[in-house]
Design a protein around this motif. Structure first.
Motif, short mmCIF file in Angstrom:
data_model
loop_
_atom_site.label_atom_id
_atom_site.label_comp_id
_atom_site.label_asym_id
_atom_site.label_seq_id
_atom_site.Cartn_x
_atom_site.Cartn_y
_atom_site.Cartn_z
N ARG A 81 5.05 2.13 7.09
CA ARG A 81 5.05 1.16 5.99
C ARG A 81 3.66 1.04 5.37
O ARG A 81 3.51 1.05 4.14
CB ARG A 81 5.51 -0.20 6.50
N LEU A 82 2.63 0.96 6.22
CA LEU A 82 1.27 0.82 5.71
C LEU A 82 0.83 2.03 4.91
O LEU A 82 -0.02 1.91 4.03
CB LEU A 82 0.30 0.59 6.87
N SER A 83 1.40 3.20 5.21
CA SER A 83 0.99 4.41 4.50
C SER A 83 1.36 4.36 3.02
O SER A 83 0.84 5.16 2.24
CB SER A 83 1.61 5.64 5.15
N PHE A 84 2.22 3.45 2.63
CA PHE A 84 2.60 3.31 1.23
C PHE A 84 1.95 2.09 0.58
O PHE A 84 2.38 1.64 -0.48
CB PHE A 84 4.12 3.19 1.10
N THR A 85 0.91 1.55 1.21
CA THR A 85 0.22 0.38 0.67
C THR A 85 -1.27 0.67 0.57
O THR A 85 -1.77 1.69 1.06
CB THR A 85 0.43 -0.85 1.58
N ASP A 86 -1.99 -0.25 -0.06
CA ASP A 86 -3.45 -0.16 -0.16
C ASP A 86 -4.11 -1.10 0.84
O ASP A 86 -5.16 -1.69 0.55
CB ASP A 86 -3.93 -0.45 -1.57
N ALA A 87 -3.50 -1.27 2.00
CA ALA A 87 -3.99 -2.21 3.01
C ALA A 87 -5.44 -1.90 3.36
O ALA A 87 -5.83 -0.74 3.56
CB ALA A 87 -3.12 -2.13 4.26
N ALA A 88 -6.25 -2.96 3.41
CA ALA A 88 -7.66 -2.84 3.76
C ALA A 88 -8.12 -4.22 4.23
O ALA A 88 -7.30 -5.06 4.61
CB ALA A 88 -8.47 -2.35 2.57
#
Length: 297
Positions: free
Chosen positions: A35-42
């Motif tokens: 899921r995180l691989s499709f977000t700009d999580a930082a």
């Protein structure tokens, strides 16, 4: 005969703890990483869906070079471990005095904690007081102190040598066990017929230990591909990225640079590669098993 038709739930209840642990430790982190691989999580309170942007960044940057370096590092490390391990197993299987002592002495590189072994190798690679640089100066290979870990090519070779030193004992013991399972009657019959030692190894030993060789090669490939501590302790992926593999690059991206989304995308690719290795491993195991069953019939 009368049956009550009652279903026994007890065996399935015993599986619940293992199922819960698998979901919490394995399944949920994999799903969350995907899921995180499709977000700009930082390092920010919110995250946005970016689609395949992280994957596009991977293949538009230097990560393809990192993938190639990872496979080269794995190829040389695993290849050398299998060659040296096979030779070691042959020697330890020979009827020589003190064979039991030699079998014990081959284990320390694998038994010693990896961090301690790698720190020792890091000291040996040191140009000022390391043993390797000192010996190279004595025999005239270099004119002065040489820092093996300061140059891309020599640092890359140094990590391979260290990994081979650590992983070879397990390969040796595994293949030695496979050789000892071969009936002595086969070698004795070939020896009576005048077959040389090399011929007996090529036509008897090697074909019979081939399943063990294939299994250990694939398992060692998975472990080497996923190896982190050896490279990180020696070089941290340097110099100038010369020893950066997929695992090292993923760690730097996600942990050092706090780009969790991009790091997750890299981790997904690693999972795909390792899944391919695992699938090929199970395919070979099932094929060897079918071959053994056919030979028994």
């Amino acid at each position: 005969m009368h049956t009550t038709g009652r279903f026994n739930y007890f065996p399935y209840l015993l599986l619940v703890p293992a199922l819960v642990i698998t979901i919490v430790i394995v399944a949920w982190p994999l799903v969350e990483t995907f899921r995180l691989s499709f977000t700009d999580a930082a390092l920010k309170p919110d995250e946005n869906f970016v689609g395949f942007e992280n994957y596009e960044k991977i293949f538009s940057g230097r990560f393809p070079e990192v993938i190639g370096r990872t496979f080269v590092w794995m190829f040389w490390s695993v290849g050398l471990k299998m060659i040296v391990g096979t030779l070691g197993a042959v020697l330890l299987n020979a009827a020589v005095p003190g064979r039991g002592l030699f079998r014990v002495l081959v284990m320390p590189p694998w038994v010693v904690p990896i961090a301690i072994g790698v720190f020792i190798w890091g000291w040996m690679y040191n140009g000022q007081w390391g043993m390797i640089s000192g010996v190279a100066q004595i025999i005239g290979l270099v004119d002065g102190p040489f820092e093996f870990l300061a140059y891309r090519d020599t640092a890359f070779i140094a990590t391979i040598v260290t990994d081979v030193w650590i992983g070879t004992p397990l390969v040796t013991i595994y293949l030695l066990a496979a050789m000892q399972s071969i009936p002595n009657d086969l070698h004795e019959a070939a020896w009576v017929d005048g077959a040389s030692r090399a011929y007996r190894f090529r036509r008897i030993t090697l074909p019979l230990i081939l399943p063990a060789v294939a299994t250990m090669s694939l398992l060692s490939s998975i472990w080497t591909f996923n190896s982190f501590d050896i490279i990180w302790i020696l070089t941290e992926g340097g110099p100038r990225g010369g020893t950066t593999t997929m695992i090292i690059d993923t760690y730097k991206t996600a942990i050092s640079r706090f780009r969790y989304g991009e790091g997750a995308a890299r981790a997904v690719l690693i999972v795909l590669f390792l899944s391919a290795f695992a699938g090929f491993y199970f395919y070979l195991i099932s094929r060897f098993a079918r071959g053994g069953a056919d030979n028994d019939q």
